[in-house]
Design an enzyme around this catalytic site. Structure first.
Site, PDB file in Angstrom:
ATOM      1  CB  SER A   8     -89.179  10.718  41.069  1.00  0.00           C
ATOM      2  OG  SER A   8     -88.077  10.214  40.056  1.00  0.00           O
ATOM      3  CG  HIS A  33     -92.459   9.060  38.768  1.00  0.00           C
ATOM      4  ND1 HIS A  33     -93.541   8.907  37.737  1.00  0.00           N
ATOM      5  CD2 HIS A  33     -91.489   9.698  37.943  1.00  0.00           C
ATOM      6  CE1 HIS A  33     -92.979   9.623  36.405  1.00  0.00           C
ATOM      7  NE2 HIS A  33     -91.895   9.598  36.696  1.00  0.00           N
ATOM      8  CG  ASP A  35     -88.160   8.978  36.462  1.00  0.00           C
ATOM      9  OD1 ASP A  35     -89.010   9.229  35.866  1.00  0.00           O
ATOM     10  OD2 ASP A  35     -88.162   9.586  37.624  1.00  0.00           O
ATOM     11  CG  MET A  37     -83.588   8.145  32.683  1.00  0.00           C
ATOM     12  SD  MET A  37     -82.677   9.253  33.436  1.00  0.00           S
ATOM     13  CE  MET A  37     -83.863  10.169  34.259  1.00  0.00           C
ATOM     14  CG  HIS A  66     -91.353   9.103  32.702  1.00  0.00           C
ATOM     15  ND1 HIS A  66     -90.761  10.136  33.397  1.00  0.00           N
ATOM     16  CD2 HIS A  66     -91.333   9.183  31.549  1.00  0.00           C
ATOM     17  CE1 HIS A  66     -90.416  10.842  32.424  1.00  0.00           C
ATOM     18  NE2 HIS A  66     -90.597  10.548  31.471  1.00  0.00           N
ATOM     19  CG  MET A  68     -87.590   9.701  30.229  1.00  0.00           C
ATOM     20  SD  MET A  68     -86.967  10.339  31.430  1.00  0.00           S
ATOM     21  CE  MET A  68     -87.563   9.247  32.851  1.00  0.00           C
ATOM     22  CG  MET A 137     -91.324  15.375  30.499  1.00  0.00           C
ATOM     23  SD  MET A 137     -91.463  14.407  31.939  1.00  0.00           S
ATOM     24  CE  MET A 137     -89.878  15.211  32.610  1.00  0.00           C
ATOM     25  N   GLY A 142     -84.337  13.701  32.102  1.00  0.00           N
ATOM     26  CA  GLY A 142     -83.049  12.929  32.135  1.00  0.00           C
ATOM     27  C   GLY A 142     -82.324  13.177  33.653  1.00  0.00           C
ATOM     28  N   GLY A 144     -82.992  14.499  37.708  1.00  0.00           N
ATOM     29  CA  GLY A 144     -83.548  15.037  38.916  1.00  0.00           C
ATOM     30  C   GLY A 144     -83.121  16.486  39.291  1.00  0.00           C
ATOM     31  N   GLY A 145     -83.775  16.928  39.976  1.00  0.00           N
ATOM     32  CA  GLY A 145     -83.275  18.269  40.694  1.00  0.00           C
ATOM     33  C   GLY A 145     -83.140  19.143  39.793  1.00  0.00           C
ATOM     34  CG  ASP A 175     -91.376  13.664  35.963  1.00  0.00           C
ATOM     35  OD1 ASP A 175     -91.062  13.981  36.945  1.00  0.00           O
ATOM     36  OD2 ASP A 175     -91.406  12.645  35.394  1.00  0.00           O
ATOM     37  N   GLY A 177     -89.388  19.431  39.004  1.00  0.00           N
ATOM     38  CA  GLY A 177     -89.264  20.521  39.470  1.00  0.00           C
ATOM     39  C   GLY A 177     -90.549  21.034  40.452  1.00  0.00           C
TER      40      GLY A 177
END
Ligand code: DX5
Ligand code: ZN
Length: 218
Positions: A8, A33, A35, A37, A66, A68, A137, A142, A144-145, A175, A177
């Site tokens: 990602s 990937h 993301d 948002m 992806h 969002m 998910m 919203g 990362g980490g 997606d 963790g």
């Protein structure tokens, strides 16, 4: 089919994004990937079209986008023009999911549907043969980490049963963790594609971490 790894870019170093993309190009990763948002569907804003256009110019692997965002239909053509391989939209963000999925396919992209952690797998029963990918998910979208939500394993197993019983060819992507400790269990539960942000870009040798993720279960 061997499983796929999709780093990602949300966790990449944006001050040297080109270098991080080159690293993924040369690595054993399968997809990028990406993301997107909007600060409405999720409480964060990532990056938009100009950045994705720049990514597309140097990325040598398929873009797994992806979304969002609310009303994602507004941008299907734009994402096709940006070179998207697979476009995934949230079940929670779309009223007419069947129509939206077919619009994505008609534009020549693979169509993915994303489920938030609270959304049960069974809502996809009547659309599972229309989609190319389901993205589960394993964190609330919203950021990362974040910490992996354990309930994801059971959802993957349920989804795998649904995919097999319906004769669907949909891939199962996970997606949030994902790390070297849970990857094996995710694949054993039925995952086909693992997204990894912090695990890859937060490691000292990201390309090696990608190889390790690729080797899990082999
Ligand atoms: C979260 C994004 C993820 C995120 C994953 O909303 O959809 O793709 O980048 O990051 P990690 O792997 O660090 O949880
Ligand atoms: Zn994502």
């Amino acid at each position: 089919m061997p499983h796929l790894i999709a780093p990602s870019l949300l966790s990449a170093d944006f001050t040297r994004l080109g270098d991080d993309i080159e690293m993924v190009n040369r690595s054993e990763a399968d997809w990028f990937h990406v993301d997107v948002m909007d600060g409405v569907f999720v409480p964060n804003i990532s990056f938009g079209m100009p950045v994705i256009k720049a990514i597309g110019k140097v990325a040598k692997k398929p873009l797994d986008v992806h979304l969002m965002i609310v009303q994602p239909e507004r941008y299907f053509e734009t994402f096709r023009d940006l070179g998207t391989y697979c476009l995934s939209i949230h079940y929670e963000a779309v009223t007419h999911l069947h129509r939206a999925v077919h619009q994505i396919r008609e534009l020549g992209m693979k169509a993915g549907v994303v489920l938030n952690p609270h959304t049960p797998v069974h809502v996809l029963e009547d659309i599972i043969t229309d989609v190319d990918l389901v993205l589960l998910m394993s964190v609330n979208p919203g950021f990362g980490g974040q910490k992996f939500i354990e309930g994801a394993y059971g959802k993957i197993e349920k989804l795998k049963k649904l995919v097999v019983s319906a004769g669907s060819s949909a891939l199962i992507e996970v997606d949030g963790g994902v790390d070297l400790n849970n990857a094996g269990k995710l694949l054993a539960a039925g995952a086909d594609v693992l997204v990894a942000g912090n695990t890859v870009f937060g490691s000292s040798v990201p390309a090696h971490t990608i190889s390790q993720l690729k080797m899990v279960g082999q």
